[in-house]
Design a protein around this motif. Structure first.
Motif, mmCIF file in Angstrom:
data_model
loop_
_atom_site.group_PDB
_atom_site.id
_atom_site.type_symbol
_atom_site.label_atom_id
_atom_site.label_comp_id
_atom_site.label_asym_id
_atom_site.label_seq_id
_atom_site.Cartn_x
_atom_site.Cartn_y
_atom_site.Cartn_z
ATOM 1 N N LEU A 12 0.825 -1.212 0.000
ATOM 2 C CA LEU A 12 0.000 0.000 0.000
ATOM 3 C C LEU A 12 0.857 1.260 0.000
ATOM 4 O O LEU A 12 0.446 2.291 -0.539
ATOM 5 C CB LEU A 12 -0.961 -0.013 1.188
ATOM 6 C CG LEU A 12 -1.995 -1.138 1.162
ATOM 7 C CD1 LEU A 12 -2.834 -1.134 2.430
ATOM 8 C CD2 LEU A 12 -2.866 -1.073 -0.079
ATOM 9 N N GLY A 13 2.056 1.166 0.571
ATOM 10 C CA GLY A 13 2.968 2.315 0.544
ATOM 11 C C GLY A 13 3.351 2.695 -0.875
ATOM 12 O O GLY A 13 3.310 3.876 -1.257
ATOM 13 N N HIS A 15 1.659 2.065 -3.501
ATOM 14 C CA HIS A 15 0.462 2.562 -4.156
ATOM 15 C C HIS A 15 -0.038 3.888 -3.586
ATOM 16 O O HIS A 15 -1.060 4.416 -4.040
ATOM 17 C CB HIS A 15 -0.646 1.506 -4.090
ATOM 18 C CG HIS A 15 -0.421 0.365 -5.010
ATOM 19 N ND1 HIS A 15 0.340 -0.730 -4.670
ATOM 20 C CD2 HIS A 15 -0.844 0.145 -6.277
ATOM 21 C CE1 HIS A 15 0.379 -1.570 -5.681
ATOM 22 N NE2 HIS A 15 -0.331 -1.062 -6.677
ATOM 23 N N SER A 16 0.658 4.406 -2.600
ATOM 24 C CA SER A 16 0.248 5.675 -1.970
ATOM 25 C C SER A 16 1.114 6.858 -2.374
ATOM 26 O O SER A 16 0.961 7.947 -1.834
ATOM 27 C CB SER A 16 0.285 5.520 -0.441
ATOM 28 O OG SER A 16 -0.606 4.527 -0.029
ATOM 29 N N ILE A 19 -0.818 9.879 -3.215
ATOM 30 C CA ILE A 19 -1.552 10.430 -2.073
ATOM 31 C C ILE A 19 -0.624 11.299 -1.237
ATOM 32 O O ILE A 19 -0.970 12.400 -0.827
ATOM 33 C CB ILE A 19 -2.127 9.305 -1.182
ATOM 34 C CG1 ILE A 19 -3.119 8.452 -1.963
ATOM 35 C CG2 ILE A 19 -2.781 9.878 0.072
ATOM 36 C CD1 ILE A 19 -3.541 7.190 -1.229
ATOM 37 N N VAL A 107 -10.002 1.774 -7.801
ATOM 38 C CA VAL A 107 -9.899 2.149 -6.388
ATOM 39 C C VAL A 107 -11.240 1.962 -5.680
ATOM 40 O O VAL A 107 -11.289 1.427 -4.561
ATOM 41 C CB VAL A 107 -9.384 3.597 -6.249
ATOM 42 C CG1 VAL A 107 -9.335 4.015 -4.797
ATOM 43 C CG2 VAL A 107 -8.001 3.730 -6.884
ATOM 44 N N ALA A 132 -6.987 -2.401 6.237
ATOM 45 C CA ALA A 132 -5.920 -1.588 5.625
ATOM 46 C C ALA A 132 -6.267 -1.242 4.177
ATOM 47 O O ALA A 132 -6.127 -0.092 3.746
ATOM 48 C CB ALA A 132 -4.585 -2.330 5.695
ATOM 49 N N PHE A 133 -6.744 -2.233 3.422
ATOM 50 C CA PHE A 133 -7.120 -1.971 2.033
ATOM 51 C C PHE A 133 -8.289 -0.992 1.956
ATOM 52 O O PHE A 133 -8.312 -0.119 1.087
ATOM 53 C CB PHE A 133 -7.470 -3.274 1.301
ATOM 54 C CG PHE A 133 -6.278 -3.953 0.704
ATOM 55 C CD1 PHE A 133 -5.751 -3.540 -0.507
ATOM 56 C CD2 PHE A 133 -5.669 -5.017 1.355
ATOM 57 C CE1 PHE A 133 -4.646 -4.159 -1.070
ATOM 58 C CE2 PHE A 133 -4.575 -5.651 0.818
ATOM 59 C CZ PHE A 133 -4.054 -5.231 -0.400
ATOM 60 N N TRP A 136 -7.023 2.563 2.828
ATOM 61 C CA TRP A 136 -6.211 3.054 1.706
ATOM 62 C C TRP A 136 -7.106 3.454 0.537
ATOM 63 O O TRP A 136 -6.928 4.526 -0.057
ATOM 64 C CB TRP A 136 -5.207 1.990 1.249
ATOM 65 C CG TRP A 136 -4.538 2.390 -0.021
ATOM 66 C CD1 TRP A 136 -3.464 3.213 -0.165
ATOM 67 C CD2 TRP A 136 -4.951 2.036 -1.349
ATOM 68 N NE1 TRP A 136 -3.180 3.383 -1.506
ATOM 69 C CE2 TRP A 136 -4.076 2.676 -2.245
ATOM 70 C CE3 TRP A 136 -5.973 1.239 -1.858
ATOM 71 C CZ2 TRP A 136 -4.193 2.538 -3.621
ATOM 72 C CZ3 TRP A 136 -6.092 1.108 -3.231
ATOM 73 C CH2 TRP A 136 -5.206 1.750 -4.100
ATOM 74 N N ALA A 137 -8.072 2.600 0.186
ATOM 75 C CA ALA A 137 -8.920 2.873 -0.979
ATOM 76 C C ALA A 137 -9.760 4.128 -0.783
ATOM 77 O O ALA A 137 -9.889 4.940 -1.703
ATOM 78 C CB ALA A 137 -9.817 1.670 -1.268
ATOM 79 N N VAL A 139 -9.084 6.719 1.197
ATOM 80 C CA VAL A 139 -8.186 7.884 1.162
ATOM 81 C C VAL A 139 -7.741 8.159 -0.273
ATOM 82 O O VAL A 139 -7.746 9.308 -0.729
ATOM 83 C CB VAL A 139 -6.978 7.682 2.103
ATOM 84 C CG1 VAL A 139 -5.915 8.753 1.890
ATOM 85 C CG2 VAL A 139 -7.431 7.653 3.557
ATOM 86 N N ASP A 140 -7.379 7.110 -1.006
ATOM 87 C CA ASP A 140 -6.923 7.295 -2.385
ATOM 88 C C ASP A 140 -8.052 7.808 -3.273
ATOM 89 O O ASP A 140 -7.843 8.687 -4.107
ATOM 90 C CB ASP A 140 -6.365 5.988 -2.946
ATOM 91 C CG ASP A 140 -5.644 6.192 -4.265
ATOM 92 O OD1 ASP A 140 -4.982 7.239 -4.445
ATOM 93 O OD2 ASP A 140 -5.735 5.309 -5.138
#
Length: 189
Positions: A12-13, A15-16, A19, A107, A132-133, A136-137, A139-140
């Motif tokens: 996820l990092g 993929h962030s 962000i 996303v 976590a997913f 992340w989704a 926020v993204d």
């Protein structure tokens, strides 16, 4: 659980990047060049994914339970997850109304997929991974609206038809056996 958390952090990092810092991403892209950037990104994402899968398997074997989901929530997951498959397939189809309206179907699909799994599973490993997913989704997805809208062509029904058919076929394959084969649990049980 440690390996799962490290895997999530790496996957996820990576993929962030957008962000956290769009200018930072652009600077690294310029410095490395597109091919080296994509290659490094892909290798790190793959390492993270392998750690997530391996860590999830280890964590499930020794996990506790944080909550017992109500049966109705499991039924809701059977609606959310196929919808997520449709959105993910829409990412790769010609532009249809789904892709144009949602703007970032991959996303949003990840958000629905992870939410569906959170509603149906209360184990510690599931809550950590799908939580976590999901965070992340969300926020993204919200962050994506601060960036320029993707350039899509005029929507065509073909894109929607392919997304819906492909998403439902993929869902059916998972429901009828692939999920049990990969994860060891049937979503229909």
């Amino acid at each position: 659980m440690f390996i799962l958390v490290i895997g999530l952090f790496v996957f996820l990092g990576v993929h962030s990047f957008r962000i956290v810092s769009e200018p930072g991403r652009a600077a690294v892209l310029r410095r490395l060049g597109e091919m080296r950037f994509k290659g490094s990104y892909s290798v790190l994402a793959l390492i993270g994914l392998v750690l997530v899968v391996y860590g999830y398997g280890l964590a499930r074997a020794s996990e506790g339970s944080l909550y017992q989901p109500a049966p109705v929530l499991s039924h809701l997951a059977l609606v959310l997850v196929p919808s997520a498959f449709i959105l993910v397939v829409a990412t790769y189809t010609p532009t249809g109304h789904i892709k144009r309206t949602v703007r970032h179907p991959m996303v949003l699909g990840v958000a629905l997929w992870s939410l569906g799994h959170l509603l149906a599973n209360g184990g510690t490993a599931e809550v950590v991974m799908f939580g976590a997913f999901f965070v992340w989704a969300v926020v993204d997805y919200l962050n994506a609206f601060s960036r320029p809208q993707p350039a899509f062509g005029l929507p065509q029904a073909k894109g929607d038809i392919v997304a819906i058919a492909g998403g439902l076929i993929a869902s059916g394959i998972f429901l009828l056996g692939l999920h049990r084969w990969l994860i060891g649990v049937s979503p229909l049980a």
